[in-house]
Design an enzyme around this catalytic site. Sequence first.
Site, short mmCIF file in Angstrom:
data_model
loop_
_atom_site.label_atom_id
_atom_site.label_comp_id
_atom_site.label_asym_id
_atom_site.label_seq_id
_atom_site.Cartn_x
_atom_site.Cartn_y
_atom_site.Cartn_z
N ARG A 235 32.68 55.66 39.19
CA ARG A 235 31.70 55.65 38.10
C ARG A 235 30.35 55.09 38.55
NH1 ARG A 235 35.66 54.09 33.15
NH2 ARG A 235 36.07 56.24 32.55
N LYS B 268 51.64 62.83 25.75
CA LYS B 268 51.93 62.91 24.32
C LYS B 268 51.13 63.98 23.62
CE LYS B 268 52.85 58.03 23.56
NZ LYS B 268 52.13 56.90 22.97
N GLY C 77 40.38 62.20 32.57
CA GLY C 77 41.71 61.58 32.56
C GLY C 77 42.53 61.87 33.81
N GLY D 107 37.53 60.50 27.28
CA GLY D 107 37.49 60.60 25.81
C GLY D 107 36.27 61.37 25.32
#
Length: 401
Positions: free
Chosen positions: A32, A203, A359, A382
């Site tokens: 980052r 999930k 992710g 996100g």
Amino acid sequence: MLQSFEFKDRKVILRVDFNVPIKNGIIQDETRIVKTLPTIQYLIQQGARLIILSHLGRPLKELLPDGSINYSKFSLQAVASKLAELLNCKVYFAKDCGDEDTQLKLQSLAAGEILLCENTRFYKQEEKGDSEWAKKLAAFADFYINDAFGAAHREHCSTATIARFFDKDHKAFGFLMQQEVENGLKVLQNPNRPLTAIIGGAKVSDKIELISSLMDFCDAILIGGGMAYTFLQAMGYHIGNSLCETDKLDLAKTLLDKAAVKKIQFLLPEDSVSGQHFANDTNIQISTDQNIPEGFMGLDIGPKTIVTYTQHILNSKTIIWNGPMGVFEMENFSTGTKQIAEAVSRATQQGAFSLIGGGDSVAAINKYHLQDQVSFVSTGGGAMLEMLEGKQLPGVQAILN
Ligand code: AMP
């Protein structure tokens, strides 16, 4: 546009996403920081007096047992040293964000010098998007540049509210944020077709909105990872001990119905590599159909699925990928993810546009050294997901409006 401004000797607030993993004061992954270097280098070369703001972790949510803030754990001090090392220049560090130390160090900050302020999230005003605090910070600078795409979905003080205090001629995206937004828009606005989304991960509950939105503009959706089994259970297959969110079965059915109504191809694994336990070293069975044997759990997509998904990917002109196809961290269950990463890379070499949407799929593409073989790897997990869900990102809107 950043390049259209005159920064010489002007004070510039640059909001970045330096939310890097730190263990015992040592930065574990500096990606980052590295990604924001082009913007930082440009601004200092232009002679800006650069004030950098960032958050790190969630200090107000992870308080010490006595209820106080864990300043040492969430300090950006280690980032200041890393930044100095990467840029090979001095980086001043303020022990606060906008208070006495910032003000003192700002007084002597010369053109082309950098002052990194302490974690914005040490202040409760930050996450509330507090106008007064935003106004106070804004008053330190002539320009506001936002390069923190990873935090663009947050309506926080330093990511969104602060931009209100700068007019269009005094605020802009940094280079990283500009690229993220442009590449996100490439798949959302007039993409070349067929457009295929590959969605995996643990999930289904984390990605319901994403899958539902993708159905509005994708031609095909390929599902892998743990989430596939909630769909398969909803369709009446035996899933053994595979991951299943029983409270999401109705939602899974709704999504299956939506796919049918929209007439998009919604593909689930035809076969799976299953393990008796959630471990690399376990008994393994490869199922021949969509059922998982009793006592086993599906931990990767199987060989037939790999062939089908690969064909779809190679026939696509635009590809979005979010989430691994299996437990790729374990060697025995990594083949699906690796083969899909290779297919995405091959499709890209054939001219497709591929966006790796944050992710664990980013971790996967890096693991197989294919990051340079795809069109764009997003740094904003996100934020990119919310963009693909069709949401307006507060950090983006604050610059545009
Ligand atoms: P996510 O953060 O939702 O993208 O999930 C990523 C995680 O899902 C990775 O750590 C994978 O190991 C895990 N995962 C992928 N496939 C499965 C599976 N079949 N069963 C359990 N976990 C899985």
